[in-house]
Design an enzyme around this catalytic site. Sequence first.
Site, PDB file in Angstrom:
ATOM      1  N   CYS A  71      35.617  23.836  20.892  1.00  0.00           N
ATOM      2  CA  CYS A  71      35.654  22.962  19.712  1.00  0.00           C
ATOM      3  C   CYS A  71      35.337  23.805  18.475  1.00  0.00           C
ATOM      4  O   CYS A  71      36.158  24.596  18.052  1.00  0.00           O
ATOM      5  CB  CYS A  71      34.702  21.790  19.865  1.00  0.00           C
ATOM      6  SG  CYS A  71      33.097  22.185  20.574  1.00  0.00           S
ATOM      7  N   SER A  72      34.164  23.660  17.907  1.00  0.00           N
ATOM      8  CA  SER A  72      33.877  24.422  16.684  1.00  0.00           C
ATOM      9  C   SER A  72      32.393  24.706  16.560  1.00  0.00           C
ATOM     10  O   SER A  72      31.845  24.668  15.461  1.00  0.00           O
ATOM     11  CB  SER A  72      34.374  23.649  15.460  1.00  0.00           C
ATOM     12  OG  SER A  72      33.778  22.365  15.440  1.00  0.00           O
ATOM     13  N   CYS A  73      31.719  24.998  17.678  1.00  0.00           N
ATOM     14  CA  CYS A  73      30.286  25.307  17.634  1.00  0.00           C
ATOM     15  C   CYS A  73      30.055  26.515  16.728  1.00  0.00           C
ATOM     16  O   CYS A  73      30.795  27.492  16.791  1.00  0.00           O
ATOM     17  CB  CYS A  73      29.765  25.587  19.035  1.00  0.00           C
ATOM     18  SG  CYS A  73      29.913  24.143  20.106  1.00  0.00           S
ATOM     19  N   CYS A 113      34.644  29.454  18.962  1.00  0.00           N
ATOM     20  CA  CYS A 113      34.292  28.415  19.926  1.00  0.00           C
ATOM     21  C   CYS A 113      35.617  27.921  20.473  1.00  0.00           C
ATOM     22  O   CYS A 113      36.364  27.240  19.773  1.00  0.00           O
ATOM     23  CB  CYS A 113      33.530  27.253  19.294  1.00  0.00           C
ATOM     24  SG  CYS A 113      33.248  25.931  20.504  1.00  0.00           S
TER      25      CYS A 113
END
Length: 209
Positions: free
Chosen positions: A113-115, A110
């Site tokens: 961000c950090s999906c 991602c």
Amino acid sequence: MSHDHDHDHDHDPSSPALRAEALEALLVEKGLLTPEEVDAVLTQYGERVGPLNGARVVARAWVDEAYRARLLEEGTAAAAELGIKGGPGGQMERLVVVENSPSVHNVVVCTLCSCYPWALLGLPPRWYKDPAYRSRIVREPRAVLREFGLEVSKEKAVRVWDSSAEVRYLVLPERPEGTEGFDEDALAALVAREAMIGVALVSGPAVTP
Ligand code: FE
């Protein structure tokens, strides 16, 4: 400028931990959440789910050709067939499963961000949220994969999939050799989180001489 000291982090407004704490405090204050609910989610995805759900999906796809086809066609529905759905924020509403093959290796990131598909893989590993991974895996995927210990041959294409709030990805790794007689549970036990993100392969059983 670097923040090498832990006490700095506590006052840095860009620190994710501090921001998460602020968000939690705000949601609790507005009566939208209780601290117990936050703890329950963390326990659920950090300890109980782990990558086991993802491994079950992969193992089923390896033993059941029709399931594999449905999984690649409509990931969300196929995961739901195994009772796997949801995750915070509707993150499983569009699950896309990408299949490794002798000609293609897939890896997930991602960049924003950090999906991450929590319902399948639990909480994301720390490196997944690292800005260096998020930018470099796009620019130089083979070099980054090499650092994970995965050398992808030149003949194989590398595809990088960028997750988002709308779409989450799962890599369907190649079934390793030497697993012909394995049942689903034995296969699932071989499938680690890293292989479903695409920074590792699934190794076959250790060969006993
Ligand atoms: Fe994200």
